[in-house]
Scaffold this active site. Structure first.
Site, PDB file in Angstrom:
ATOM      1  N   ASP A 256       0.859  -1.184   0.000  1.00  0.00           N
ATOM      2  CA  ASP A 256       0.000   0.000   0.000  1.00  0.00           C
ATOM      3  C   ASP A 256       0.892   1.229   0.000  1.00  0.00           C
ATOM      4  O   ASP A 256       2.014   1.195   0.492  1.00  0.00           O
ATOM      5  CB  ASP A 256      -0.931   0.014   1.221  1.00  0.00           C
ATOM      6  CG  ASP A 256      -2.166   0.882   0.994  1.00  0.00           C
ATOM      7  OD1 ASP A 256      -3.236   0.323   0.702  1.00  0.00           O
ATOM      8  OD2 ASP A 256      -2.049   2.125   1.093  1.00  0.00           O
ATOM      9  N   SER A 257       0.371   2.310  -0.549  1.00  0.00           N
ATOM     10  CA  SER A 257       1.150   3.558  -0.584  1.00  0.00           C
ATOM     11  C   SER A 257       0.977   4.378   0.689  1.00  0.00           C
ATOM     12  O   SER A 257       1.635   5.399   0.859  1.00  0.00           O
ATOM     13  CB  SER A 257       0.740   4.396  -1.800  1.00  0.00           C
ATOM     14  OG  SER A 257      -0.647   4.645  -1.775  1.00  0.00           O
ATOM     15  N   CYS A 345     -14.013  -0.559  -7.942  1.00  0.00           N
ATOM     16  CA  CYS A 345     -15.120   0.087  -7.242  1.00  0.00           C
ATOM     17  C   CYS A 345     -15.522   1.378  -7.955  1.00  0.00           C
ATOM     18  O   CYS A 345     -16.138   2.259  -7.367  1.00  0.00           O
ATOM     19  CB  CYS A 345     -14.775   0.345  -5.776  1.00  0.00           C
ATOM     20  SG  CYS A 345     -13.333   1.372  -5.547  1.00  0.00           S
TER      21      CYS A 345
HETATM   22  N1  SAH Z   1      -8.588  -4.028   0.179  1.00  0.00           N
HETATM   23  C1  SAH Z   1      -8.776  -3.067   1.232  1.00  0.00           C
HETATM   24  C2  SAH Z   1      -9.298  -1.735   0.713  1.00  0.00           C
HETATM   25  C3  SAH Z   1      -8.435  -1.084  -0.352  1.00  0.00           C
HETATM   26  S1  SAH Z   1      -8.650   0.650  -0.490  1.00  0.00           S
HETATM   27  C4  SAH Z   1      -9.697  -3.697   2.307  1.00  0.00           C
HETATM   28  O1  SAH Z   1     -10.342  -4.732   2.053  1.00  0.00           O
HETATM   29  O2  SAH Z   1      -9.786  -3.144   3.408  1.00  0.00           O
HETATM   30  C5  SAH Z   1      -7.422   1.164  -1.574  1.00  0.00           C
HETATM   31  C6  SAH Z   1      -6.041   1.333  -0.969  1.00  0.00           C
HETATM   32  O3  SAH Z   1      -5.150   1.618  -2.036  1.00  0.00           O
HETATM   33  C7  SAH Z   1      -5.857   2.473   0.030  1.00  0.00           C
HETATM   34  O4  SAH Z   1      -5.357   1.937   1.235  1.00  0.00           O
HETATM   35  C8  SAH Z   1      -4.810   3.409  -0.608  1.00  0.00           C
HETATM   36  O5  SAH Z   1      -3.871   3.903   0.337  1.00  0.00           O
HETATM   37  C9  SAH Z   1      -4.118   2.499  -1.573  1.00  0.00           C
HETATM   38  N2  SAH Z   1      -3.517   3.091  -2.781  1.00  0.00           N
HETATM   39  C10 SAH Z   1      -4.049   4.007  -3.624  1.00  0.00           C
HETATM   40  N3  SAH Z   1      -3.258   4.186  -4.695  1.00  0.00           N
HETATM   41  C11 SAH Z   1      -2.196   3.350  -4.549  1.00  0.00           C
HETATM   42  C12 SAH Z   1      -1.058   3.045  -5.328  1.00  0.00           C
HETATM   43  N4  SAH Z   1      -0.844   3.627  -6.527  1.00  0.00           N
HETATM   44  N5  SAH Z   1      -0.180   2.124  -4.866  1.00  0.00           N
HETATM   45  C13 SAH Z   1      -0.378   1.519  -3.682  1.00  0.00           C
HETATM   46  N6  SAH Z   1      -1.456   1.753  -2.908  1.00  0.00           N
HETATM   47  C14 SAH Z   1      -2.355   2.656  -3.323  1.00  0.00           C
END
Ligand code: SAH
Length: 401
Positions: A256-257, A345
């Site tokens: 995650d970022s 989503c």
């Molecule tokens: N799968 C998770 C929800 C994901 S939400 C669950 O079930 O709880 C999307 C996530 O993607 C967020 O935490 C956000 O910080 C991350 N994110 C957004 N862009 C990103 C990127 N380019 N690289 C890595 N993480 C990213």
């Protein structure tokens, strides 16, 4: 006198099919001076009554319908009955969890009103002028239907700005929520920060799909006689990672970022005494997938659950390229017989388009993949059959053959 919003000729058709939205372009004239959120009568060009709706003078969604029954009146008791019914429909879910979406806007007949329950804390989002105008009645109804006394408001979504409403956050009923609320879901424990967490604090909508990951992990162990290696991209606070660990994964790499999200994910790992080897990378997934390929890594199960890449129809092309990129690069890491669970989503990308995008990635990756099932949000996020726009979360479970 109830104000009246009269439609242009022909524009009554969608309302006769009980679609709840009236666009500004459909309106011929407004009789009276309705305030923002006030209940108005929607009438056809010939004067025929169509619906009771909430008026939103600043929004392209000029009105959202409460009721298509002329004899009904939109007062506190009417709203309370809708809330009670929505809450009652969710009762069976509490066997598996105490994090449940109790009211899901249009799908529950209450346009723009979202209510989630985390243990005994309620969290609401008022996304429409109508919900905002009825807020006190809705909060009273929610408290009465659940017996919970604490309501926290997280009305900070973009949807609200489009309705001409300022973002709002704070205590709506009872005391300040605790910094973290412990919830459980299918035997996994999570900490939810309702003030700063995404959405209302947690991705409630992925519950069934997290369970699916736990089941697929367990099944892999049985069928292959070894624990699978799992990759969870866009892991947030580790939802799918914990599910995989619970299913018996050998190693889980989560990316995650957001450093804050990863810090909480690590806490969850300890809280649940996960036996799997957990690795966390604070990185951009687009780059990380390429790096993993260069490192020669492979995975038996991969989850891709990115944020909304298309915020509107204007961004569909760019979003499609982004979805294809991550799916292609994930497929390049997938071991034979591995599973890929890939999600979108973006409401602007429907399930057919998403499947085409992923199919394009499969073709470019030169692998044979079977579609095992289409995935969606849990049953506390239903879809009104008259309101297809309400569908946003879609996923595909693919198996490499
Ligand atoms: N799968 C998770 C929800 C994901 S939400 C669950 O079930 O709880 C999307 C996530 O993607 C967020 O935490 C956000 O910080 C991350 N994110 C957004 N862009 C990103 C990127 N380019 N690289 C890595 N993480 C990213």
């Amino acid at each position: 006198m109830t104000a009246e919003v009269q439609l242009k000729p022909g524009k009554e058709k969608s309302l006769l099919r009980r679609h709840p939205w009236v666009y500004d372009t459909a309106v011929a004239r407004v009789k009276g001076k309705p305030e923002r959120g006030a209940t108005v009568a929607i009438t056809a060009h010939d004067g025929r009554w169509l619906a009771w709706a909430a008026y939103a003078p600043d929004s392209t969604l000029r009105a959202r319908c409460w009721s298509f029954v002329e004899g009904e009146r939109i007062h506190a008791d009417w709203l309370a009955a809708k809330v009670r019914a929505a809450v009652a429909r969710r009762a069976p879910l509490f066997e598996a969890t105490n994090a449940v979406r109790l009211v899901f806007g249009e799908a529950d007949g209450l346009p723009g009103f979202i209510a989630d329950r985390y243990a005994d804390q309620l969290v609401v989002q008022m996304q429409s002028a109508g919900a905002e105008a009825q807020r006190e009645a809705l909060f009273d109804a929610l408290v009465a239907a659940t017996g919970c006394t604490q309501v926290f408001e997280r009305s900070d979504s973009a949807a609200r700005t489009r309705e001409g409403l300022a973002p709002a956050q704070g205590v709506a009923r009872g005391a300040e929520p605790p910094a973290r609320i412990e919830i459980h879901e299918h035997g996994v424990r999570y900490l939810v920060d309702v003030r700063l967490g995404h959405k209302t604090g947690y991705y409630i909508d992925q519950r069934d799909n997290r369970l699916r990951v736990a089941q697929l992990t367990a099944r892999w162990r049985q069928q292959h006689g070894r624990a699978p290696r799992v990759l969870n991209c866009f892991c947030y606070t580790g939802g799918f990672s914990l599910a995989a660990a619970r299913g018996g994964a050998g190693a889980v790499l989560s990316i995650d970022s957001s450093a804050e999200a990863l810090a909480l994910a690590r806490e969850h790992w300890v809280l649940n005494a996960c036996a799997a080897q957990g690795e966390w990378r604070n990185a951009d997934v687009f780059e990380a997938l390429r790096a993993l390929k260069a490192e020669g890594q492979t995975f038996d199960l991969i989850v891709l659950d990115p944020p909304k890449f298309a915020s509107s129809h204007r961004h569909v092309d760019r979003a499609a390229r982004a979805y294809k990129d991550i799916n292609l690069n994930a497929l390049r890491l997938l071991a034979p017989e591995g599973n890929l669970l890939t999600f979108s989503c973006s409401g602007a990308i429907d399930v057919d388009l998403f499947q085409k995008i992923v199919a394009g990635a499969v073709i470019d990756a030169r692998v044979d993949m079977q579609l095992m099932a289409r995935l969606a949000a849990g049953e506390d996020h239903p879809l009104a059959m008259t309101h297809p726009e309400g569908e946003y979360l879609k996923g595909l479970w693919l198996n490499r053959v």
